[in-house]
Design a protein around this motif. Structure first.
Motif, short mmCIF file in Angstrom:
data_model
loop_
_atom_site.label_atom_id
_atom_site.label_comp_id
_atom_site.label_asym_id
_atom_site.label_seq_id
_atom_site.Cartn_x
_atom_site.Cartn_y
_atom_site.Cartn_z
N PRO A 3 3.63 8.84 5.80
CA PRO A 3 3.58 9.80 4.68
C PRO A 3 3.63 9.08 3.34
O PRO A 3 4.19 7.98 3.23
CB PRO A 3 4.85 10.65 4.90
CG PRO A 3 5.78 9.74 5.64
CD PRO A 3 4.92 8.89 6.52
N ALA A 4 3.04 9.73 2.34
CA ALA A 4 3.02 9.13 1.01
C ALA A 4 4.42 9.11 0.41
O ALA A 4 5.26 9.96 0.70
CB ALA A 4 2.08 9.93 0.10
N ALA A 5 4.66 8.10 -0.41
CA ALA A 5 5.95 8.02 -1.10
C ALA A 5 6.05 9.12 -2.15
O ALA A 5 5.05 9.47 -2.79
CB ALA A 5 6.10 6.66 -1.76
N GLY A 167 12.72 7.75 1.64
CA GLY A 167 13.25 6.45 1.26
C GLY A 167 12.49 5.32 1.93
O GLY A 167 12.20 4.29 1.32
N ALA A 168 12.14 5.50 3.21
CA ALA A 168 11.35 4.49 3.93
C ALA A 168 9.98 4.34 3.29
O ALA A 168 9.46 3.22 3.16
CB ALA A 168 11.22 4.89 5.40
N ALA A 169 9.37 5.46 2.90
CA ALA A 169 8.06 5.39 2.25
C ALA A 169 8.15 4.71 0.89
O ALA A 169 7.28 3.92 0.53
CB ALA A 169 7.50 6.81 2.09
N GLN A 173 6.23 1.31 0.02
CA GLN A 173 5.34 1.29 -1.13
C GLN A 173 5.67 0.13 -2.06
O GLN A 173 4.78 -0.56 -2.58
CB GLN A 173 5.43 2.60 -1.89
CG GLN A 173 4.53 2.68 -3.12
CD GLN A 173 4.79 3.94 -3.93
OE1 GLN A 173 5.88 4.14 -4.44
NE2 GLN A 173 3.81 4.81 -3.99
N ARG A 174 6.97 -0.11 -2.27
CA ARG A 174 7.38 -1.21 -3.13
C ARG A 174 6.88 -2.54 -2.58
O ARG A 174 6.40 -3.40 -3.33
CB ARG A 174 8.91 -1.23 -3.23
CG ARG A 174 9.45 -2.32 -4.14
CD ARG A 174 10.97 -2.29 -4.18
NE ARG A 174 11.50 -3.33 -5.05
CZ ARG A 174 12.79 -3.64 -5.15
NH1 ARG A 174 13.67 -2.97 -4.44
NH2 ARG A 174 13.19 -4.61 -5.94
N LEU A 175 6.97 -2.72 -1.27
CA LEU A 175 6.50 -3.97 -0.67
C LEU A 175 4.99 -4.11 -0.78
O LEU A 175 4.49 -5.18 -1.13
CB LEU A 175 6.93 -4.02 0.80
CG LEU A 175 8.41 -4.22 1.07
CD1 LEU A 175 8.68 -4.13 2.57
CD2 LEU A 175 8.89 -5.55 0.54
#
Length: 282
Positions: A3-5, A167-169, A173-175
């Motif tokens: 899923p999208a962040a 939070g996982a998304a 995304q940050r990575l």
């Protein structure tokens, strides 16, 4: 990424609430010996992880920095690390349930404060303990940090979960966003192309091609709409495939590449170079 962040402030607050509640639920169900379990953060127990969350969120809520001496623990590598350790050290001699009780009281206060930000201009930076931040950027920053420590607690307790969460998304995304910069520092040779695919629960794909700019290696992101990058031949690329858990644990610096589960199509050495470089947490 799917899923999208979350992106708008309301969604980000929900993501913060989700991971904050998860930390509280985990803490409330810990037995006394659970608080002493070691985590993948050097020197930190489950209790210390919760202390870190409580301490930093208290600072963001207006509390003063604890005025205590922090021993020269071997895992403290920087001034920021010493700053963070202060909140843990201040609670180290206390009892685990007392630290959880602190979070139980503070957490709804923090959520209420964040909801007040909905009335602010989303593009106008506000003053915070880490400098001026736009409201959305601040909530995203705190969500990513708390979710990462939630996963530390889950690993120590052998209670996996929340890997399909907002939070996982956000962490994934940050990575993916950081891949070009991290790859440029990794030692990947000019001309190499590496793609990272996460197989789930958060499914994502990002990549980088190393080119030379001004005599230095430069990471050019793939799948970005840039015509040069999008024309890269994937047949010449090295592709790394790994789960969301493996990707985020490596990105948090918790697991060395040598202990990571992943699959590679292409050059194993290039894959290791990139994976060695993707840790984004201090």
């Amino acid at each position: 990424m799917h899923p999208a962040a979350p992106s708008d402030l309301g969604e980000l607050i929900e993501a913060y609430s989700n991971t904050g509640q998860a930390v509280l639920d985990l803490g409330l169900t810990c037995h006394d010996d659970d608080f002493a379990r070691e985590t993948q953060c050097p020197g930190w127990t489950v209790q210390d992880q919760i202390s870190h969350v409580v301490g930093l969120e208290a600072i963001f809520n207006g509390a003063e920095q604890p005025d205590i001496e922090v021993p020269d623990h071997p895992w403290i590598k920087s001034d920021f690390g010493r700053f963070v350790e202060t909140h843990v050290e201040a609670r180290r001699d206390g009892e685990g349930p007392a630290v959880v009780a602190e979070w139980q009281e503070l957490f709804p206060q923090r959520v209420a404060v964040l909801h007040e930000m909905l009335a602010l201009d989303p593009d106008e930076p506000i003053e915070t303990p880490v400098g001026p931040r736009r409201p959305g950027d601040l909530v995203s920053l705190r969500t990513v940090d708390i979710w990462c420590h939630e996963q530390d607690i889950r690993q120590a307790l052998n209670r996996p979960g929340n890997l399909d969460s907002p939070g996982a998304a956000l962490f994934s995304q940050r990575l993916f966003t950081a891949l070009p910069i991290l790859a440029a520092r990794s030692g990947l040779p000019v001309g190499s192309t590496v793609i990272v695919e996460t197989t789930g629960p958060v499914q994502g794909r990002g990549g980088v091609r190393i080119v030379e700019r001004d005599g230095k290696p430069y990471g050019e992101g793939l799948f970005s709409g840039d015509s040069y990058a999008d024309d890269a031949h994937e047949g010449e690329a090295t592709t790394i495939r790994l789960t969301t858990e493996a990707f985020t644990r490596r990105g948090a610096g918790r697991i060395p590449t040598s202990e990571l589960r992943y699959a590679v199509d292409g050059d194993e050495d290039l894959a290791r170079l990139l994976l060695d470089a993707i840790a984004v947490t201090p």
